[in-house]
Structures are given as structure tokens and as C-alpha cells.
Design a protein around this motif. Structure first.
Motif, PDB file in Angstrom:
ATOM      1  N   ARG A 101       0.844  -1.183   0.000  1.00  0.00           N
ATOM      2  CA  ARG A 101       0.000   0.000   0.000  1.00  0.00           C
ATOM      3  C   ARG A 101       0.882   1.237   0.000  1.00  0.00           C
ATOM      4  NH1 ARG A 101      -3.956  -1.300   4.973  1.00  0.00           N
ATOM      5  NH2 ARG A 101      -1.868  -1.742   5.837  1.00  0.00           N
ATOM      6  N   LEU A 102       0.551   2.193  -0.859  1.00  0.00           N
ATOM      7  CA  LEU A 102       1.343   3.394  -1.024  1.00  0.00           C
ATOM      8  C   LEU A 102       0.850   4.474  -0.063  1.00  0.00           C
ATOM      9  CD1 LEU A 102       3.543   4.876  -2.682  1.00  0.00           C
ATOM     10  CD2 LEU A 102       1.711   5.654  -4.199  1.00  0.00           C
ATOM     11  N   HIS A 103       1.780   5.083   0.657  1.00  0.00           N
ATOM     12  CA  HIS A 103       1.463   6.140   1.613  1.00  0.00           C
ATOM     13  C   HIS A 103       2.254   7.383   1.235  1.00  0.00           C
ATOM     14  CE1 HIS A 103      -0.484   3.254   4.398  1.00  0.00           C
ATOM     15  NE2 HIS A 103       0.485   2.425   4.000  1.00  0.00           N
ATOM     16  N   ALA A 104       1.570   8.513   1.162  1.00  0.00           N
ATOM     17  CA  ALA A 104       2.221   9.797   0.919  1.00  0.00           C
ATOM     18  C   ALA A 104       2.629  10.395   2.254  1.00  0.00           C
ATOM     19  CB  ALA A 104       1.290  10.737   0.165  1.00  0.00           C
ATOM     20  N   ILE A 105       3.892  10.757   2.376  1.00  0.00           N
ATOM     21  CA  ILE A 105       4.431  11.302   3.624  1.00  0.00           C
ATOM     22  C   ILE A 105       4.657  12.800   3.410  1.00  0.00           C
ATOM     23  CG2 ILE A 105       6.172  11.040   5.404  1.00  0.00           C
ATOM     24  CD1 ILE A 105       4.563   8.500   4.836  1.00  0.00           C
ATOM     25  N   PRO A 106       3.860  13.657   4.064  1.00  0.00           N
ATOM     26  CA  PRO A 106       4.036  15.101   3.889  1.00  0.00           C
ATOM     27  C   PRO A 106       5.177  15.622   4.747  1.00  0.00           C
ATOM     28  CG  PRO A 106       2.230  14.691   5.383  1.00  0.00           C
ATOM     29  CD  PRO A 106       2.728  13.335   4.951  1.00  0.00           C
ATOM     30  N   PRO A 107       5.616  16.858   4.513  1.00  0.00           N
ATOM     31  CA  PRO A 107       6.632  17.457   5.383  1.00  0.00           C
ATOM     32  C   PRO A 107       6.115  17.611   6.808  1.00  0.00           C
ATOM     33  CG  PRO A 107       6.456  18.667   3.317  1.00  0.00           C
ATOM     34  CD  PRO A 107       5.312  17.714   3.345  1.00  0.00           C
ATOM     35  N   ALA A 108       7.008  17.470   7.780  1.00  0.00           N
ATOM     36  CA  ALA A 108       6.622  17.597   9.184  1.00  0.00           C
ATOM     37  C   ALA A 108       6.248  19.043   9.497  1.00  0.00           C
ATOM     38  CB  ALA A 108       7.769  17.129  10.085  1.00  0.00           C
ATOM     39  N   HIS A 109       5.130  19.198  10.243  1.00  0.00           N
ATOM     40  CA  HIS A 109       4.669  20.539  10.603  1.00  0.00           C
ATOM     41  C   HIS A 109       5.533  21.085  11.741  1.00  0.00           C
ATOM     42  CE1 HIS A 109       1.938  23.898  11.014  1.00  0.00           C
ATOM     43  NE2 HIS A 109       1.863  23.676  12.327  1.00  0.00           N
ATOM     44  N   GLN A 110       5.915  22.342  11.625  1.00  0.00           N
ATOM     45  CA  GLN A 110       6.738  22.980  12.641  1.00  0.00           C
ATOM     46  C   GLN A 110       5.863  23.932  13.463  1.00  0.00           C
ATOM     47  OE1 GLN A 110      10.051  24.860  10.702  1.00  0.00           O
ATOM     48  NE2 GLN A 110      11.009  22.902  10.135  1.00  0.00           N
ATOM     49  N   PHE A 111       5.900  23.778  14.791  1.00  0.00           N
ATOM     50  CA  PHE A 111       5.099  24.583  15.705  1.00  0.00           C
ATOM     51  C   PHE A 111       5.960  25.652  16.349  1.00  0.00           C
ATOM     52  CE2 PHE A 111       3.110  20.439  15.411  1.00  0.00           C
ATOM     53  CZ  PHE A 111       1.768  20.734  15.264  1.00  0.00           C
ATOM     54  N   ALA A 112       5.323  26.740  16.732  1.00  0.00           N
ATOM     55  CA  ALA A 112       6.017  27.803  17.455  1.00  0.00           C
ATOM     56  C   ALA A 112       6.333  27.340  18.875  1.00  0.00           C
ATOM     57  CB  ALA A 112       5.168  29.074  17.474  1.00  0.00           C
ATOM     58  N   GLN A 113       7.248  28.084  19.512  1.00  0.00           N
ATOM     59  CA  GLN A 113       7.690  27.684  20.840  1.00  0.00           C
ATOM     60  C   GLN A 113       6.541  27.686  21.862  1.00  0.00           C
ATOM     61  OE1 GLN A 113      10.662  26.580  21.708  1.00  0.00           O
ATOM     62  NE2 GLN A 113      11.572  26.833  19.663  1.00  0.00           N
ATOM     63  N   ASP A 114       5.610  28.642  21.750  1.00  0.00           N
ATOM     64  CA  ASP A 114       4.524  28.760  22.728  1.00  0.00           C
ATOM     65  C   ASP A 114       3.195  28.266  22.185  1.00  0.00           C
ATOM     66  OD1 ASP A 114       4.312  30.667  20.846  1.00  0.00           O
ATOM     67  OD2 ASP A 114       3.870  32.341  22.204  1.00  0.00           O
ATOM     68  N   ASP A 115       3.244  27.466  21.120  1.00  0.00           N
ATOM     69  CA  ASP A 115       2.008  26.960  20.520  1.00  0.00           C
ATOM     70  C   ASP A 115       1.586  25.689  21.250  1.00  0.00           C
ATOM     71  OD1 ASP A 115      -0.126  26.331  18.967  1.00  0.00           O
ATOM     72  OD2 ASP A 115       0.960  26.340  17.051  1.00  0.00           O
ATOM     73  N   LEU A 116       0.400  25.741  21.882  1.00  0.00           N
ATOM     74  CA  LEU A 116      -0.086  24.568  22.613  1.00  0.00           C
ATOM     75  C   LEU A 116      -0.477  23.431  21.684  1.00  0.00           C
ATOM     76  CD1 LEU A 116      -2.262  26.327  25.351  1.00  0.00           C
ATOM     77  CD2 LEU A 116       0.081  25.460  25.541  1.00  0.00           C
ATOM     78  N   ALA A 117      -0.715  23.765  20.429  1.00  0.00           N
ATOM     79  CA  ALA A 117      -1.072  22.705  19.483  1.00  0.00           C
ATOM     80  C   ALA A 117       0.061  21.697  19.327  1.00  0.00           C
ATOM     81  CB  ALA A 117      -1.436  23.314  18.130  1.00  0.00           C
ATOM     82  N   GLY A 118       1.301  22.145  19.515  1.00  0.00           N
ATOM     83  CA  GLY A 118       2.422  21.219  19.425  1.00  0.00           C
ATOM     84  C   GLY A 118       2.373  20.176  20.514  1.00  0.00           C
ATOM     85  N   ALA A 119       2.010  20.590  21.761  1.00  0.00           N
ATOM     86  CA  ALA A 119       1.901  19.618  22.845  1.00  0.00           C
ATOM     87  C   ALA A 119       0.769  18.639  22.592  1.00  0.00           C
ATOM     88  CB  ALA A 119       1.699  20.359  24.168  1.00  0.00           C
ATOM     89  N   LYS A 120      -0.334  19.157  22.047  1.00  0.00           N
ATOM     90  CA  LYS A 120      -1.448  18.259  21.745  1.00  0.00           C
ATOM     91  C   LYS A 120      -1.065  17.250  20.661  1.00  0.00           C
ATOM     92  CE  LYS A 120      -5.032  21.637  22.965  1.00  0.00           C
ATOM     93  NZ  LYS A 120      -6.199  22.406  22.456  1.00  0.00           N
ATOM     94  N   GLU A 121      -0.331  17.731  19.656  1.00  0.00           N
ATOM     95  CA  GLU A 121       0.088  16.820  18.589  1.00  0.00           C
ATOM     96  C   GLU A 121       1.059  15.770  19.126  1.00  0.00           C
ATOM     97  OE1 GLU A 121       0.605  15.049  14.844  1.00  0.00           O
ATOM     98  OE2 GLU A 121      -0.958  16.327  15.708  1.00  0.00           O
ATOM     99  N   GLN A 122       1.929  16.184  20.017  1.00  0.00           N
ATOM    100  CA  GLN A 122       2.863  15.221  20.612  1.00  0.00           C
ATOM    101  C   GLN A 122       2.110  14.182  21.432  1.00  0.00           C
ATOM    102  OE1 GLN A 122       5.976  17.042  22.846  1.00  0.00           O
ATOM    103  NE2 GLN A 122       7.046  15.104  23.243  1.00  0.00           N
ATOM    104  N   GLY A 123       1.087  14.617  22.185  1.00  0.00           N
ATOM    105  CA  GLY A 123       0.287  13.659  22.933  1.00  0.00           C
ATOM    106  C   GLY A 123      -0.468  12.715  22.015  1.00  0.00           C
ATOM    107  N   ARG A 124      -0.968  13.237  20.884  1.00  0.00           N
ATOM    108  CA  ARG A 124      -1.681  12.366  19.954  1.00  0.00           C
ATOM    109  C   ARG A 124      -0.750  11.309  19.370  1.00  0.00           C
ATOM    110  NH1 ARG A 124      -2.447  11.301  14.910  1.00  0.00           N
ATOM    111  NH2 ARG A 124      -0.762  12.719  14.322  1.00  0.00           N
ATOM    112  N   MET A 125       0.462  11.704  18.999  1.00  0.00           N
ATOM    113  CA  MET A 125       1.416  10.744  18.449  1.00  0.00           C
ATOM    114  C   MET A 125       1.834   9.732  19.503  1.00  0.00           C
ATOM    115  SD  MET A 125       3.804  13.017  15.871  1.00  0.00           S
ATOM    116  CE  MET A 125       4.380  14.115  17.169  1.00  0.00           C
ATOM    117  N   ALA A 126       1.938  10.171  20.772  1.00  0.00           N
ATOM    118  CA  ALA A 126       2.240   9.212  21.833  1.00  0.00           C
ATOM    119  C   ALA A 126       1.121   8.196  21.967  1.00  0.00           C
ATOM    120  CB  ALA A 126       2.465   9.952  23.155  1.00  0.00           C
TER     121      ALA A 126
END
Length: 731
Positions: A569-594
Motif C-alpha cells: 500500500r502506497l502512503h504519501a508522507i508530507p513534510p513535518a509541521h513545525q510549531f512555534a515555541q509557545d504553541d499549545l497545538a504542538g503539545a497536543k500533537e505530541q500527545g496524539r502521536m504518543a
């Protein structure tokens, strides 16, 4: 075979007279007389008189000659093959031309009877007369020459008049006449030296010596040294000069130097090429690719630049698809630039059936070659699929699938082989006749640029990017609309092909992204995968952390990379999203990946059961046999070894004995002494703390404790004895 001698009956029939008259005429000529002023040659064969045909009167001789030729002519078979000569030479034709000229010259003499007055008159008529020889020169043959020619024909036939082949003789001089005359060596030694110096001359030509005079200079010194080494002490550089004639004999060996040291000259003058035609070709049958610098200067960011053209030439129409590239300083055309241009060309023209590329590094890309073969296989499968749906013979109307052979889909032109790339000639045409209309054109020679004013630099193109691309497109469109040698333009040829039913094979850009991608092995890390300095991430890669995976990368389009899992099965891998230092969305994304990783771990754990590793290890040890014991063997001892062991034992410090409460150790003997104090009222054992030396009274000998291994000692007696010993030592 018809003979040249005829009987009197044949003579009578030929002359139209009675046989008796013919016999009388023959008898008269046999006795030295003539018949009708002609002395015919007659001989007797038994009782018959035979008359020689060539000696007949002229009016009868021609009649006899025609009958003679007709009777002697050999009729060739229906299939006749001439034997091949042993050697072929252009001198054969020249020799035949001389033979026919001489034979035609003495023909009147040959027609006259031998020894007749008529023959003499014919010979005298030719003597001193001017004739033009086959070589264009004028000659006046002498009587002796004419008589010699006639004699050769009568004795050996017409072939005797041909020029003899020249006999090849040995050269008159081995090196040159002066050296042959002055060198004192025997002929055999001279031949050896001449052969050796000839090999040296050939070697100099083969190494690329510049001209005959340089070869003569170098080789003459070699001949001088050979002569001196052979014993000719009077040899000088002057009488050992080879000369141009000797040196030029080996000039053909210069071809070796051209082949090995001047590939361009060798390719232009000596490499054989084949003639090819474009007849019957359809658009896209064969496309030639190359990179060319545009001879138009442009000012950009304060510097003068030349744009690069990635061009694709369709051999069927001679149409050009060009990608214009402006490069930053220090950068050239890369493989991703060529791949992107190819994709754009396929979107504009359709997929070519055969691609011919250059040997440059920008084309030397295995991923691109494999990508074209991948497309070839895809198109072949598509053709077979449509053939099964449409029926036999109908798929060919859509696409000529037989042309899509993976092994012949891509070919590389040989190095220094401009004839294999017709696009080189097209570059010259469009530069001189079309791009020369643009400002900043330098006439193709960067060392001799065409300028507006003498002694000044040419004026570059001053327009913006859009204006430059617009003017470039105008010149290219003009080329496409210009009639070629056959009277039709590239657009006319393409228009005619479309009208005739030609349909190109098109393919989407996404398919091209997959086909023209190369496989790279990357290690999956907690941040994703790193490709060309950029990070890419997708949930499918999270369970693969620390593993090495194959990633397909289209270097000409890095918007995504692709991963094919174990289930294809073919999967397209996009570029990794970069979050700002104080962006809470980065912590949420890290928790989701965990959570994704924890889910994967739970899935793995569902297929396991509890296990005690120590119990498993003990089971392994019990299942195996016990370790082997060391068997007794021969022990080797030496005197030195025994002495060393004894020395080590003696050097060992004495063991420190543990003393109980109330015990001391003699510093000289090491003996343990027990000091017995007054008994404890409570009945407990005395300790060192309870002992008082001033109140101590030594026990009586009868009160010895037999339970101790060390004998009791009278302390005061011992101290007194020791005091006396010290005084004695002092005196």
C-alpha cells in the motif's frame, strides 16, 4: 572452331566465281603471282590448296571476317559468372584503353595481307603521322614501333598490346642514398638498422609528434646513436638525417595519436556514421534531449548571466520543447531540473516512445532511466488491457504498443558523437536565425562577442523575468512556424499527424511522480524521516521508529515522499509541521502521536503472555549437560619454580591473630598473652576496660587455665627479665 584458312571451294563461294577459276587463282598466288592485284597467302595441304582469310582482297576480307567472327564467337550460357581476379587494380582499365588504341591504330595494317605491298603502304601511311594517345598527349609512331605492334598481335594476339603490370621492386634506398652510400655496414646490417629506425619513426607519429620535421629531428638523432652503437665512429648528425621522404612513409600511424589524444578530431573526421531517415516517423516516436547555454546575456542581481535551456527535440516534426532555467551563482543544471522539464514535456506532447539522451551528469540518473522503463511497462500493460477489451487489431489504432520496449526505451549517445544528436544542429539554427533577434545576443562565441561598440562589452538584456520569458517564447514560436527544407513547419507536421489520426499517450503528473522517483533507505526517528535536509512525518511511520525503511523520493518535486508498506500500500508522507515555541497545538500533537505509539504497543502486547526470564534461564541450564571437569594430567615442576614458590611463601606477612579481651601479643615472638584480672563479682567475663594493672596480682602457677591453648606468663617476671636484658645490651 572455324579456321582462318579456307578451301578453294569456300573461296569460290565467297568471291562468286567458278571453283576452277578459284583453283587457278590460288595456284597463281602459290607460285608468287597475284589475283586482282592481291598476293594471297596460299599453302598446300595434301592435294588441297588452302587460302589464308586475312590475305584476301579487301572487299572479300571484310565479308570473310564477319563470317569468321560469327563462327568463332562463343555463346555464353544463360547464367555466366566471370572468375574474380586475384587482385584488383585501377590500372586494368587504363591498360585496356591503351590496348584498344594501339589495335585501332594498326587495324589497316592487319587487314592487309602479310608481306604484301598493301601492308607496306599502310605502314608508311602511319609513320610520322600525329595521333592523340589515351593520356591526351600527341605521338608520332615510328616504323619500328608499328612493326613491333603488328608482330605482337600476329604472334600473341590482341592481349600483347596491353601495358604490362608494373613489377614492384625493392626501394632504391633503405634510408636515403647518402646514408646507404656512406654507411660501412653490410647489406644485412643496413636492413636491420633501417627497419629499427622505421619502427621508431612509426612510434613517434603514434605518440603525436607535431609534423614531419619534428619526427625527422627526433628520429635522425636516434639513427645517429644506432650507427655509433653499431661501430660506425665516423657517423655524424649530417649524414644520419632521414629526410622527409623516409619520415612520410609512416604518417598513417598518426591516426593512433588522434584516436587516443584528440577524441573530438577523431570523431569529426574518422568515425564512420550511418545515414538515417525520418520517413514514416510519427510525433513522439523518438525524442532527443540535451542542455544548451543560451547565447543571450542578461543582467540579474548585478551580474551577467546566461540562461540554460533544457531542450527536447521531436525527430518526427523537429519541434522543440524548451525549459528556460536561470541558475544562481555556482550552480549548474541538476537531475531534478531535467526530470521536471521532462514531466512538463510529457504533459505538453504526451509520452515519447523512445528517448535519446546525452552522457552528461544531469542525464546520468538511474532513477530517470528506470522511471521511463516503468512508464513503458505501464503503457504496455494498458495497451494489452485495451486490446483484450476492444478486440484484436483495434488497440493499435489507439497506441502502437510494440514500440514500448523497456530495453530500447532509452539510449545514450556516444561521447563526442554530435551526429547522434540532431538537436546540436537545431541549437545552431535557432541561435543564429531566431534568438539573435533578442537584445544581448553575443553571436555564439563568448571569446569574440558581438558588441554594439568596438572595445566595449555587449549590452545585456535588461527586462524582467516575465519579459525575458515572453521574448524567448516569441522566438521559439517563430521557429515552430517557419517552413523547413521539405516546405512544412514543425507545427504543420504535427497538425498533419493529428489530422491523420495520431493520438499521443498522456499520463498524469502523480503517476510521473511515482515513476520518476528514486528509492532511498532512511532510518525512522522520533521526529520522522530526514530526506535531503527536510523532515517528513506521518502516523504510518510512528510504529517503525528506529527501523530502516525504503522511501521513494521524486527529487524534482519534494512536496511529498512515498512509502510502500509490507502489504504494497502506497502512503504519501508530507513534510513535518513545525510549531512555534509557545504553541499549545504542538503539545497536543505530541500527545496524539504518543497515543498512536501506545496503541501500537498494546496491539503488540495482545499477542503475548507473561514470562519469567530467570525461570526460563534455569530451565535452559537444567536441560543442558553439566560443565566438564578438568581431568588430571602431567604436572611439570622445576627447581627454579620450587625456589620461587618458597621465596613467595617466606615473603608473605604473618597472619594477624584475633585477640580476645584481656589478651596481648608479644611484639618479638608474636605469642598471645592472656592477662588475668580479679574476678568479676557478677560472674561475667573480664574485659580490657575492667583491667587495672596496679591492682593486678599474678595468678599462682596452680591456677593455670587449662582451657587456653596459649600458656600463661608472669608479667612482672617477664618485665624484669626484659629490663635486665636491655641493661646488658647497653653495657
Amino acid at each position: 572452331m572455324v579456321s582462318e584458312w579456307i578451301t578453294t571451294s569456300q573461296f569460290a563461294a565467297l568471291a562468286g566465281i567458278e571453283e576452277r577459276t578459284a583453283r587457278d587463282a590460288a595456284a597463281a598466288c602459290l607460285n608468287g603471282k597475284t589475283w586482282k592485284s592481291t598476293a594471297m597467302e596460299v599453302r598446300r595441304e595434301g592435294r588441297l590448296l588452302m587460302i589464308h582469310g586475312p590475305s584476301l582482297p579487301e572487299y572479300l576480307r571484310d565479308i570473310w571476317h564477319k563470317a569468321y567472327e560469327e563462327g568463332t564467337r562463343v555463346k555464353p550460357p544463360s547464367t555466366f559468372t566471370l572468375p574474380s581476379p586475384a587482385t584488383y587494380s585501377e590500372k586494368v582499365v587504363n591498360s585496356y584503353r591503351w590496348q584498344q588504341w594501339r589495335l585501332h591504330l594498326i587495324a589497316p595494317v592487319l587487314r592487309a595481307p602479310k608481306y604484301s605491298e598493301e601492308r607496306g603502304k599502310a605502314l608508311r601511311a602511319l609513320v610520322g603521322k600525329e595521333f592523340i594517345k589515351p593520356n591526351g598527349k600527341i605521338c608520332r609512331p615510328s616504323l619500328a614501333t608499328l612493326q613491333d605492334w603488328v608482330k605482337k598481335v600476329e604472334e600473341d594476339g590482341e592481349q600483347a598490346l596491353a601495358r604490362k603490370a608494373r613489377e614492384e621492386k625493392e626501394p632504391r634506398a633503405l634510408v636515403n642514398r647518402r646514408w646507404d652510400r656512406e654507411s660501412p655496414f653490410p647489406p644485412e646490417r643496413k636492413a636491420e638498422i633501417a627497419q629499427e629506425i622505421m619502427v621508431h619513426v612509426r612510434s613517434l607519429w603514434a605518440e603525436g609528434a607535431p609534423g614531419w620535421n619534428r619526427v625527422n629531428q627526433l628520429a635522425s638523432v636516434k639513427l645517429f646513436s644506432l650507427c655509433r652503437a653499431a661501430g660506425w665512429n665516423e657517423a655524424t648528425p649530417q649524414n644520419c638525417q632521414l629526410g622527409r621522404s623516409f619520415v612520410e612513409k609512416a604518417r598513417e600511424y598518426r591516426l593512433i595519436a588522434i584516436k587516443e589524444k584528440n577524441a573530438k578530431l577523431y570523431a569529426d573526421r574518422y568515425v564512420q556514421y550511418t545515414h538515417r531517415t525520418r520517413k514514416g516517423m510519427k510525433p513522439g516516436d523518438e525524442v532527443v534531449a540535451d542542455v544548451h547555454p543560451l547565447d543571450v546575456q542578461r543582467r540579474m542581481d548585478g551580474r551577467i548571466v546566461h540562461a540554460r535551456l533544457i531542450a527536447w527535440l521531436d525527430l518526427a516534426t523537429y519541434d522543440l520543447f524548451v525549459t528556460l532555467v536561470i541558475l544562481p551563482p555556482g550552480r549548474g543544471i541538476r537531475q531534478e531540473d531535467v526530470a521536471a522539464s521532462f514531466v512538463d514535456m510529457v504533459q505538453a506532447w504526451g509520452l515519447p516512445k523512445r528517448l535519446r539522451i546525452d552522457h552528461g551528469a544531469e542525464f546520468n540518473w538511474d532513477a530517470m532511466l528506470r522511471g521511463f522503463e516503468t512508464l513503458t511497462a505501464l503503457v504496455k500493460a494498458w495497451t494489452d488491457f485495451n486490446a483484450s477489451l476492444l478486440g484484436k487489431g483495434e488497440a493499435g489504432e489507439l497506441i502502437d504498443g510494440d514500440q514500448f520496449e523497456p530495453r530500447s526505451a532509452v539510449s545514450k549517445a556516444r561521447p563526442y558523437n554530435a551526429r547522434a544528436k540532431q538537436i546540436e544542429g537545431v541549437f545552431g539554427i535557432i541561435e543564429r536565425f531566431f534568438f539573435s533577434m533578442m537584445p544581448g545576443w553575443i553571436a555564439g562565441d563568448r571569446t569574440n562577442k558581438r558588441t554594439h561598440n568596438v572595445g566595449q562589452a555587449p549590452r545585456p538584456y535588461e527586462g524582467e523575468d516575465k519579459e525575458f520569458a515572453r521574448d524567448f517564447a516569441i522566438c521559439l514560436d517563430l521557429y515552430r512556424n517557419t517552413p523547413q527544407a521539405d516546405g512544412s513547419s514543425p507545427n504543420d507536421k504535427r497538425r498533419a499527424a493529428y489530422a491523420a489520426g495520431f493520438r499521443p499517450v498522456t499520463i498524469s503528473r502523480h503517476d510521473l511522480m511515482f515513476a520518476f522517483s528514486e528509492v532511498k533507505t532512511c532510518t525512522v526517528r522520533t521526529g520522522g524521516i530526514e530526506v535531503n535536509g527536510a523532515w517528513y512525518r506521518a502516523d504510518v511511520l510512528i510504529p517503525l521508529v528506529t527501523k530502516r525503511v525504503d522511501i521513494r523520493v521524486a527529487k524534482w518535486d519534494l512536496s511529498h515522499v512515498f512509502y510502500v508498506d509490507a502489504e504494497d500500500r502506497l502512503h504519501a508522507i508530507p513534510p513535518a509541521h513545525q510549531f512555534a515555541q509557545d504553541d499549545l497545538a504542538g503539545a497536543k500533537e505530541q500527545g496524539r502521536m504518543a497515543g498512536v505509539m501506545n496503541l501500537h504497543i498494546r496491539q503488540l502486547k495482545a499477542g503475548t503472555r507473561p514470562a519469567n526470564l530467570l525461570i526460563e534461564a534455569a530451565a535452559v541450564n537444567d536441560a543442558l549437560p553439566p560443565p566438564p571437569e578438568l581431568p588430571e594430567g602431567t604436572t611439570i615442576t622445576t627447581t627454579e619454580g620450587t625456589a620461587i614458590a618458597a621465596a613467595i611463601d617466606s615473603a608473605r606477612p604473618p597472619d594477624v591473630l584475633k585477640r580476645l579481651p584481656g589478651q596481648i601479643q608479644d611484639p618479638k615472638t608474636g605469642a598471645i598473652l592472656t592477662l588475668r584480672g580479679p574476678p568479676n563479682e557478677e560472674g561475667s567475663k573480664s574485659t580490657a576496660i575492667d583491667f587495672d594493672p596496679l591492682n593486678f596480682s599474678p595468678p599462682t602457677p596452680e591456677a593455670k587455665d587449662q582451657s587456653l591453648e596459649v600458656p600463661e606468663l608472669d608479667l612482672f617476671q617477664a618485665l624484669a627479665a626484659r629490663h635486665h636484658a636491655n641493661e646488658k645490651d647497653a653495657t
